[in-house]
Write an enzyme that holds these catalytic residues in place. Sequence first.
Site, PDB file in Angstrom:
ATOM      1  CB  SER A  40      -0.690   0.135   1.159  1.00 38.52           C
ATOM      2  OG  SER A  40      -0.162   0.511   2.175  1.00 38.52           O
ATOM      3  CG  ASP A  41       1.566   6.098  -1.168  1.00 40.46           C
ATOM      4  OD1 ASP A  41       2.903   5.797  -0.703  1.00 40.46           O
ATOM      5  OD2 ASP A  41       1.181   6.420  -2.062  1.00 40.46           O
ATOM      6  CB  CYS A  42       2.805   6.102   3.050  1.00 37.39           C
ATOM      7  SG  CYS A  42       3.517   6.534   4.860  1.00 37.39           S
ATOM      8  CB  THR A  43      -1.406   6.239   6.373  1.00 37.02           C
ATOM      9  OG1 THR A  43      -1.220   7.428   5.877  1.00 37.02           O
ATOM     10  CG2 THR A  43       0.286   6.286   7.408  1.00 37.02           C
ATOM     11  CB  ALA A  44      -2.934   3.768   1.299  1.00 35.42           C
TER      12      ALA A  44
END
Length: 731
Positions: free
Chosen positions: A261-265
């Site tokens: 995932s992207d950061c905290t997505a």
Amino acid sequence: MLGKKYIADLIGQMTLLEKAAEMTQLWGENPDGTLMGILRGFHEKEHLSANAGSLLGFNGAERVLEAQRLHIEENAHHIPLLFMTDVIHGYKTIFPSVLGLGATWNPSLIEESAAVAAAEAAVSGVHVTFSPMADLVRDARWGRVVESTGEDPYLNSLCAAAFVRGYQGDEIGAPLHIASCVKHFIGYGAVEGGRDYDSVQLGDYSLYNEYLPAFQAAIDAGCELLMPAFNTVNGIPCTSSRRLLRTILKGDMDFQGTVISDCTAICELVAHGSAEDNAHAAALSLDAGVDIEMVSSTFYENLERLVETGEISMQQVDGAVERILTLKDKLGLFENPFKDADPEREKELHLCPGHRALARRAAAEALVLLKNENCALPIKKSERLALIGPFADSRKLIDIWGLVNGKETDCVTLRSALEDYKTDYAQGCHLWNLRDMDEERLPDDELIAQAVETAARSDKIILVLGEHPDMSSEAGSRTEITLPENQLKLLQSVCRTGKPVVTLIMNGRPMVLNEVAASSDALLVCWFPGTEGGNGIADILTGRCGPSGRLPMTFPRATGQVPIYYNHLPTGRPNTTGRYQPFANGYIGIDPGPLYPFGYGLTYTDFSYSPVSLSAAEITLSDHSGPDEALLTASVTLTNTGAISGTETVQLYLQDMAGTLSRPVRMLKGFQKIVLEPGESCTVTFPITAKMLEYYIPGKGLSLEAGTFRAYIGAHAQCSAYQEFHLKGGY
Ligand code: BGC
């Protein structure tokens, strides 16, 4: 590699909570940078720290060796960590911003630069980079345009594949190479209004024909990981879209690798209004196909319960863990968890002369010469140069992503690179008049007055202007893509001296440069040129190298024209006049075209093109075997009509005149960089294959439709010479 059975046995021994930790990526750094905190309780959960599968942004050989050793001791199954970081355009030796690398139109140079970045990162303990960014970008307001290779699916595809080959080498796990993660899947460059993280509406016609090809190219080049984008597409966040990640990515595109995932997505799915809570967000993303959660810990906190309630199956969890462990195995980490991490080799490789030399070449090749009148360039040793502007003696030559691991202090300034020339320096104005207002510093008006005096004493002004690197970054979108006002005032003031002006622009995006172009004798776009920026620019200014860069994006006349891109669909009322035309496509009071088209860039010499000639004008598809076989060839004779040697980037564009779906006015399908001596000529030939004529029709798939096509060959996307051919048959 230890293989499938080893991994299956390992998974068989892991508890569900250990699996959830393996699927979690933690920030690598304690806020105070201490090592022990990473492994003991930074997340206030020792179990998670000890069993996490990967760390973000934690590198440096000594620290990695220590962290890996401790982690293997503490981890319940002695599974090594993956160390991942953003190596975007270099690690310590920073190459031009990715948009600048796109402007080189030189995939093999990009591959070399990625191999250098991989080697420097590998010896610092990095295993995976979050690059390439294969996003197609048409909106120059978007701050992350600086990380893309531009607006063209074909150029983006070549560049994305080159990055992957450079990082990964011939085989994943090869010494001094790292795994590559292509991002952001998909449509991130099409965020509404160019506002970062905004929504995206994207139909399948555009998705398949324009946005997916560069990702497919990265996957075909063997890219091991992929990152979904932050944005929604047609109302569904990419992170939780089964259609995008399962049906299209893992199905149609045959991606077998690991999805991070992207950061905290994942927890952002709640803010998107797509998930009720974090548990729901975790279930949706895992079900869609995400294997690793970056930074947040919804997997860790919820998977046990989600499996218990049957919302997620153990097979889904095991599938994700298997992909992560397989990646570790392919990288050889079970056999040697330290891989290339080596403090001695860091000293040997980081910023070594060979790497700097390549960065210098890339900085020079990325420069695009947009104007050169009155013999303004190259500069001469006899001239007294007024070197003016906030970038003239600045080390701010690296964009935000380069600064993740690189340092401004390692940069060579233009002023120092021009030491052998007669230069007088004046700062001229501050880089950005809105920021860092510091009472101590001289006001812009005083700096401008000093610059005018310096300019008045000179034979020629070299004015180095541009955007602050913070202006093109994540969350760095702009409403006006112009230079800051104080810099325009500086330009006007020094121009009044009547001296010839060579203007250089440092930028992370296409900019509106009408006034700058009109006021300057010569104009060069330098992007953020990297560690060797000063030297690379000086090589072009002095003529030691000829300019050969080409715009990877259209430069507009006004911000209001954005998004503006060359490969748009035709309209029923095209503007054929080049001026405002009532009841025709365009805007009131402005030439509808760009200031500089895609593909544009001058050299220090002149080239002439013969008319386009085709090997055949009537083609029957059934006479040919496969999609890669040439159906015909298109060629021109290119002649260097100037006085010095030069490199011309000869471009082939195709247009399908009529189709089931309206086709773009033209599409880049080939280019060649040709070096010719003065007076020399050569024939430049492009094969035209069925594959180049195919396109995706939603509901039908890849199709090739009979009919008339045009082959344009020229120096940029607005070249006018073409020949038509007719195709019989199709599929
Ligand atoms: C960016 C990614 C990047 C990640 C890790 C995110 O904010 O969108 O492109 O790889 O951070 O640094």
